[in-house]
Design a protein around this motif. Structure first.
Motif, short mmCIF file in Angstrom:
data_model
loop_
_atom_site.label_atom_id
_atom_site.label_comp_id
_atom_site.label_asym_id
_atom_site.label_seq_id
_atom_site.Cartn_x
_atom_site.Cartn_y
_atom_site.Cartn_z
N GLY A 265 -70.11 5.65 -42.22
CA GLY A 265 -69.50 4.40 -41.79
C GLY A 265 -68.08 4.26 -42.33
N PHE A 266 -67.49 3.12 -42.10
CA PHE A 266 -66.11 2.86 -42.48
C PHE A 266 -65.94 2.83 -44.00
N ASP A 267 -64.90 3.47 -44.49
CA ASP A 267 -64.59 3.49 -45.92
C ASP A 267 -63.25 2.78 -46.12
N PRO A 268 -63.26 1.60 -46.76
CA PRO A 268 -62.00 0.86 -46.96
C PRO A 268 -60.92 1.66 -47.69
N ALA A 269 -61.32 2.58 -48.57
CA ALA A 269 -60.34 3.40 -49.29
C ALA A 269 -59.53 4.28 -48.34
N TYR A 270 -60.07 4.51 -47.15
CA TYR A 270 -59.39 5.37 -46.19
C TYR A 270 -58.68 4.58 -45.09
N ASN B 135 -61.24 6.43 -35.14
CA ASN B 135 -62.68 6.24 -35.31
C ASN B 135 -62.97 5.56 -36.66
N HIS B 136 -63.84 4.56 -36.65
CA HIS B 136 -64.25 3.91 -37.90
C HIS B 136 -65.71 4.22 -38.23
N ASP B 137 -66.30 5.16 -37.53
CA ASP B 137 -67.68 5.57 -37.79
C ASP B 137 -67.68 7.05 -38.14
N TYR B 138 -67.51 7.32 -39.43
CA TYR B 138 -67.39 8.68 -39.91
C TYR B 138 -68.17 8.85 -41.20
N VAL B 139 -68.21 10.06 -41.69
CA VAL B 139 -68.90 10.37 -42.95
C VAL B 139 -67.86 10.77 -43.99
N THR B 140 -67.95 10.13 -45.15
CA THR B 140 -67.05 10.41 -46.26
C THR B 140 -67.83 11.04 -47.40
N VAL B 141 -67.23 12.02 -48.06
CA VAL B 141 -67.83 12.60 -49.26
C VAL B 141 -66.94 12.27 -50.45
N HIS B 142 -67.52 11.61 -51.44
CA HIS B 142 -66.81 11.26 -52.67
C HIS B 142 -67.54 11.87 -53.87
N ARG B 143 -66.83 12.01 -54.97
CA ARG B 143 -67.42 12.42 -56.25
C ARG B 143 -68.15 13.76 -56.17
N THR C 287 -75.54 13.66 -36.37
CA THR C 287 -75.21 12.71 -35.30
C THR C 287 -73.75 12.26 -35.38
N TYR C 288 -73.05 12.64 -36.44
CA TYR C 288 -71.64 12.29 -36.62
C TYR C 288 -70.76 13.47 -36.22
N GLN C 289 -69.57 13.13 -35.77
CA GLN C 289 -68.58 14.13 -35.37
C GLN C 289 -67.37 14.17 -36.29
N GLY D 81 -55.91 7.10 -57.75
CA GLY D 81 -54.59 7.72 -57.71
C GLY D 81 -54.34 8.33 -56.35
N ALA D 82 -53.17 8.94 -56.17
CA ALA D 82 -52.83 9.56 -54.89
C ALA D 82 -53.71 10.79 -54.67
N ARG D 83 -54.36 10.85 -53.51
CA ARG D 83 -55.24 11.97 -53.17
C ARG D 83 -54.91 12.47 -51.77
N TRP D 84 -54.98 13.77 -51.60
CA TRP D 84 -54.77 14.36 -50.28
C TRP D 84 -56.01 14.08 -49.45
N ALA D 85 -55.79 13.60 -48.25
CA ALA D 85 -56.87 13.22 -47.34
C ALA D 85 -57.06 14.30 -46.28
N TYR D 86 -58.31 14.70 -46.11
CA TYR D 86 -58.66 15.73 -45.14
C TYR D 86 -59.68 15.19 -44.14
N GLN D 87 -59.62 15.73 -42.94
CA GLN D 87 -60.54 15.31 -41.88
C GLN D 87 -60.98 16.52 -41.07
N LYS D 88 -62.24 16.48 -40.68
CA LYS D 88 -62.78 17.49 -39.77
C LYS D 88 -63.47 16.75 -38.64
N VAL D 89 -63.06 17.04 -37.42
CA VAL D 89 -63.68 16.44 -36.26
C VAL D 89 -64.40 17.55 -35.50
N LEU D 90 -65.71 17.41 -35.39
CA LEU D 90 -66.49 18.41 -34.67
C LEU D 90 -66.36 18.17 -33.17
N GLU D 91 -66.30 19.22 -32.44
CA GLU D 91 -66.20 19.11 -30.98
C GLU D 91 -67.61 19.19 -30.39
N ASP D 92 -67.80 18.49 -29.30
CA ASP D 92 -69.11 18.52 -28.63
C ASP D 92 -69.39 19.88 -28.04
#
Length: 165
Positions: free
Chosen positions: A70-75, A86-94, A120-122, A154-165
């Motif tokens: 789901g939506f992560d306010p930090a992002y 998209n606001h429906d994604y999966v985030t991995v922290h820690r 079920t997430y892309q 602190g400042a963190r590099w943000a990465y994203q992976k979008v899976l294709e159908d």
């Protein structure tokens, strides 16, 4: 394969986090050095909120991560741009791997298991310290793209992976 963490895993998870913290310090990376984050209370909250996952090897916790759907306010605010709105994604922290299990590609295995568990997430998003080249290598190898900078401990590099159908 990752599995949901239980309160009985808490001490092993904390040991994994502390092992990773010491490893980062030895590498000269100040990630997780200036505060108690992630603290035992953060991990306990993850478990109580049903977002704590572990990867076990021979029955021992070898890797940990908080996986949040789901939506992560930090992002929400990014210097740069996500690949989509998209606001429906999966985030991995820690995410952390115990030094006792280094060299077994467990960081990669953990994230691959996240893709399978949350099939079920892309859209998947992760951030890492600018000096954490090991994590950046894992993310790039798995097809994540650097999208910009977010502020999360602190400042963190943000990465994203979008899976294709």
């Amino acid at each position: 394969m990752i599995e949901k963490a239980k309160l009985t895993d808490l001490s092993e998870i904390v040991a994994v986090i502390e092992s990773a913290r010491a490893y980062l310090k030895a590498q000269g990376i100040d990630q997780w050095q200036k505060s108690a984050y992630p603290a035992i209370s953060d991990i306990r909250t993850d478990i109580e909120n049903d977002v704590a996952y572990v990867l076990k090897v021979a029955g021992k916790v070898a890797a940990y991560g908080a996986v949040i759907a789901g939506f992560d306010p930090a992002y929400d605010l990014i210097q740069g741009a996500w690949r989509n709105d998209n606001h429906d994604y999966v985030t991995v922290h820690r995410m952390a791997v115990s030094t006792a299990f280094r060299g077994q590609a467990l960081g990669q295995r953990f994230l691959t298991s996240v893709f399978e568990t949350f099939s079920t997430y892309q859209d998947f998003r992760v951030d890492t310290h600018p000096d954490n080249q090991i994590m950046q290598h894992i993310l790039t190898k798995l097809g994540f793209e650097k999208c910009g900078v977010v502020m999360f401990e602190g400042a963190r590099w943000a990465y994203q992976k979008v899976l294709e159908d």
